[in-house]
Enzyme design. Structure first.
Site, PDB file in Angstrom:
ATOM      1  N   LYS A 170       1.496  -9.287   0.569  1.00 44.72           N
ATOM      2  CA  LYS A 170       1.246  -8.583  -0.940  1.00 44.72           C
ATOM      3  C   LYS A 170       2.419  -7.563  -0.959  1.00 44.72           C
ATOM      4  O   LYS A 170       2.367  -6.703   0.037  1.00 44.72           O
ATOM      5  CB  LYS A 170      -0.251  -8.201  -0.607  1.00 44.72           C
ATOM      6  CG  LYS A 170      -0.470  -7.440  -2.054  1.00 44.72           C
ATOM      7  CD  LYS A 170      -2.177  -7.168  -2.028  1.00 44.72           C
ATOM      8  CE  LYS A 170      -2.716  -6.389  -3.108  1.00 44.72           C
ATOM      9  NZ  LYS A 170      -2.176  -5.046  -3.251  1.00 44.72           N
ATOM     10  N   CYS A 186       0.828  -1.338  -0.049  1.00 44.89           N
ATOM     11  CA  CYS A 186      -0.059  -0.011  -0.195  1.00 44.89           C
ATOM     12  C   CYS A 186       0.728   1.300   0.139  1.00 44.89           C
ATOM     13  O   CYS A 186       1.530   1.540   0.840  1.00 44.89           O
ATOM     14  CB  CYS A 186      -0.841   0.055   1.103  1.00 44.89           C
ATOM     15  SG  CYS A 186      -2.142   1.456   1.328  1.00 44.89           S
ATOM     16  N   ARG A 245     -10.666  -3.123  -8.071  1.00 45.64           N
ATOM     17  CA  ARG A 245     -11.595  -2.091  -8.375  1.00 45.64           C
ATOM     18  C   ARG A 245     -12.725  -2.802  -9.361  1.00 45.64           C
ATOM     19  O   ARG A 245     -13.889  -2.418  -9.496  1.00 45.64           O
ATOM     20  CB  ARG A 245     -10.752  -0.985  -9.411  1.00 45.64           C
ATOM     21  CG  ARG A 245     -10.225   0.055  -8.496  1.00 45.64           C
ATOM     22  CD  ARG A 245      -8.962   0.754  -9.037  1.00 45.64           C
ATOM     23  NE  ARG A 245      -8.042  -0.317  -9.848  1.00 45.64           N
ATOM     24  CZ  ARG A 245      -7.599  -0.047 -11.063  1.00 45.64           C
ATOM     25  NH1 ARG A 245      -8.007   1.133 -12.015  1.00 45.64           N
ATOM     26  NH2 ARG A 245      -6.618  -0.808 -11.489  1.00 45.64           N
ATOM     27  N   HIS A 270       1.248  -6.788  -6.907  1.00 46.04           N
ATOM     28  CA  HIS A 270       0.661  -5.742  -7.752  1.00 46.04           C
ATOM     29  C   HIS A 270       1.636  -5.212  -8.621  1.00 46.04           C
ATOM     30  O   HIS A 270       2.827  -4.843  -8.203  1.00 46.04           O
ATOM     31  CB  HIS A 270       0.307  -4.504  -6.787  1.00 46.04           C
ATOM     32  CG  HIS A 270      -0.493  -3.766  -7.463  1.00 46.04           C
ATOM     33  ND1 HIS A 270      -1.630  -2.993  -6.810  1.00 46.04           N
ATOM     34  CD2 HIS A 270      -0.097  -2.869  -8.741  1.00 46.04           C
ATOM     35  CE1 HIS A 270      -2.128  -1.990  -7.813  1.00 46.04           C
ATOM     36  NE2 HIS A 270      -1.195  -1.826  -8.636  1.00 46.04           N
TER      37      HIS A 270
END
Length: 498
Positions: free
Chosen positions: A154, A115, A242, A182
């Site tokens: 992650k 993040c 999303r 990601h």
């Protein structure tokens, strides 16, 4: 999906962790539409470490409740073997405390290392960890050794493929079960192209499952695109953020379904599990996307409560039925566990009492009787202190009479009902009539009401009517007190109707 009783991360589709979106209603909705695994929103270790685990028998959930009564994490049996708890942490010991707190209620523990938002990175968490591989290693090793369920993490990619692969190999050696990647740098945002080649290089370099993430805008628009994204990255599995937030039916091979239908299904879960109204509104606004300024969108944005949200969608009946069902369950649980005789709780006398409006004549309440009795005995008028429990937004009140305090041990659905219940406890302990239907006349205000005629013409009756009107006005003026912890409410005179 399950291997030897443990969650498998190969060939799965997952709902990605999303702040403010990955709460219980969205997770259950994603499972309904075909997601194999769902991640909760990132929850910060410092806040979670202060929580108490509470079994919520009314909602049939397990809640992790902060000292201020806020529910930080809510889960249920339906998702127990498929929900992954993601935490934000920069401290191995604190991470283990939190992991052990939740490990019996979730399928795996995930550490957020990707993040880029300030709320995560400012404490050395999230993407900030990418520049401190020693700390990454310490956190993951501590968790892998300390809990009985799978541990994952992650990340985002580093500036070069080589750096990224080197970090992931080091992570693999800690014993984690899987890693989500990601495919963007921490400085990049959704408008930037996804680096599928980085994810592919990672997938080829390690033996543990790699979960590809970041393809929602360009690569994944429908369910059929999920498999194409997996092939393009060479990953074992795919994680959607999303695309799922906009329409969770992307997980369904029969989808996508009309977003209006998806929103209605989401609202059903939000009401069933008493989701925070502002969180519900936020998620629905994300689903509306460019229609957020439509008539429906404006009505949704104006809504302040779950009831108002349901009204915007024409779901008032569902809301009312759900509230009645939850209240009935609450009443049943409370009546089966609470004694119906007085119990001393510190300086407060308590009883398991509920106010049932149907048991009293119109315009007659226990608060009326208590106030009239206090006047008759030349005591100061009763003082009510009412609090609201944020966990489920129910009320409890304490009434003080002659320097003694009384409270019902049961929580009520409204402030007025909570005050009435407190008044009932006081009256019953004192042995004073409370005005119930069929009760012998007591000589208090109820007698004047019962003896009055609908169209009386005598002077006495006129005086009675003027008296009642006056005390109604006094009561109306006194009802302006707010319901916050510690506020005092002095009802000058009855009557009132809850």
């Amino acid at each position: 999906m399950m291997a030897a009783g443990r969650l498998s991360f190969r060939n799965i589709t997952a709902l990605a962790p999303m702040v403010r979106v990955g709460t219980l209603p969205m997770r259950l909705l994603a499972l309904d539409y075909g997601a194999d695994v769902v991640y909760c929103e990132e929850l910060i270790d410092i806040k979670m470490a202060q929580c108490q685990r509470v079994v919520n028998d009314v909602l049939e959930t397990v809640d992790f409740v902060a000292p201020d009564d806020r529910v930080m994490f809510r889960t249920c049996e339906r998702e127990k073997d498929r929900v992954i708890f993601q935490m934000g942490t920069a401290d191995p010991d604190r991470a283990l405390v939190v992991a052990r707190l939740v490990e019996k209620d979730v399928a795996a523990i995930d550490v957020n290392m990707g993040c880029p938002k300030e709320y995560s990175t400012k404490g050395g968490m999230g993407a900030a960890l990418l520049s401190d591989p020693d700390k990454i290693e310490a956190i993951l090793k501590k968790l892998v050794a300390g809990v009985s369920i799978p541990v994952t993490c992650k990340i985002r990619i580093l500036p070069s493929v080589e750096e990224t692969v080197s970090l992931v190999k080091r992570i693999e050696k800690t014993g984690v079960t899987a890693i989500a990647v990601h495919g963007r740098l921490k400085e990049e945002r959704p408008r930037h192209p996804l680096h599928c080649d980085y994810i592919q290089a990672v997938a080829q370099a390690v033996s543990i499952p790699v979960i590809a993430n970041g393809g929602s805008l360009d690569l994944v628009k429908t369910n059929a695109d999920i498999e194409e994204f997996r092939k393009a990255t060479g990953a074992s599995s795919v994680m959607l953020a999303r695309a799922a937030m906009w329409n969770a039916s992307v997980f369904s091979s029969q989808g996508p379904l009309p977003v209006e239908r998806v929103m209605e299904e989401y609202i059903k879960y939000a009401i069933q599990y008493d989701n925070n109204a502002f969180n519900t509104k936020y998620c629905l606004c994300q689903m509306l996307r460019d229609k957020v300024e439509s008539p429906l969108g404006k009505q949704l944005q104006a809504a302040q409560t779950s009831a108002e949200i349901c009204k915007a969608y024409g779901m008032q009946e569902l809301f009312q039925q759900t509230q009645e069902r939850l209240q009935a369950r609450r009443d049943t649980l409370q009546s089966s566990t609470e004694p119906d005789w007085p119990v001393e709780d510190g300086d407060v006398t308590t009883m398991a009492v509920k106010f049932e409006r149907r048991e009293y004549p119109p315009h007659i309440t226990p608060k009326m009787f208590l106030l009239e009795w206090s006047r008759k005995e030349k005591l100061e008028q009763p003082v009510y202190e009412t609090v609201q429990r944020s966990q489920d937004r129910v009320f409890q009140s304490i009434v003080t009479v002659a320097q003694k305090r009384y409270r019902s041990s049961l929580w009520e659905r409204s402030k007025k009902f909570a005050e009435q219940a407190a008044a009932i406890v006081c009256l019953r302990v004192l042995g004073v009539p409370e005005g119930r239907i069929g009760e012998e006349d007591s000589g208090l205000v109820c007698k004047r009401k019962r003896e009055g005629k609908m169209n009386g013409t005598t002077e006495e009756e006129g005086n009675i009517k003027r008296h009642i009107t006056a005390i109604q006005q006094e009561t109306d003026n006194s009802e302006a007190a707010a319901v916050v912890t510690g506020d005092h409410h002095k009802p000058d005179t009855p009557p009132e109707q809850p």
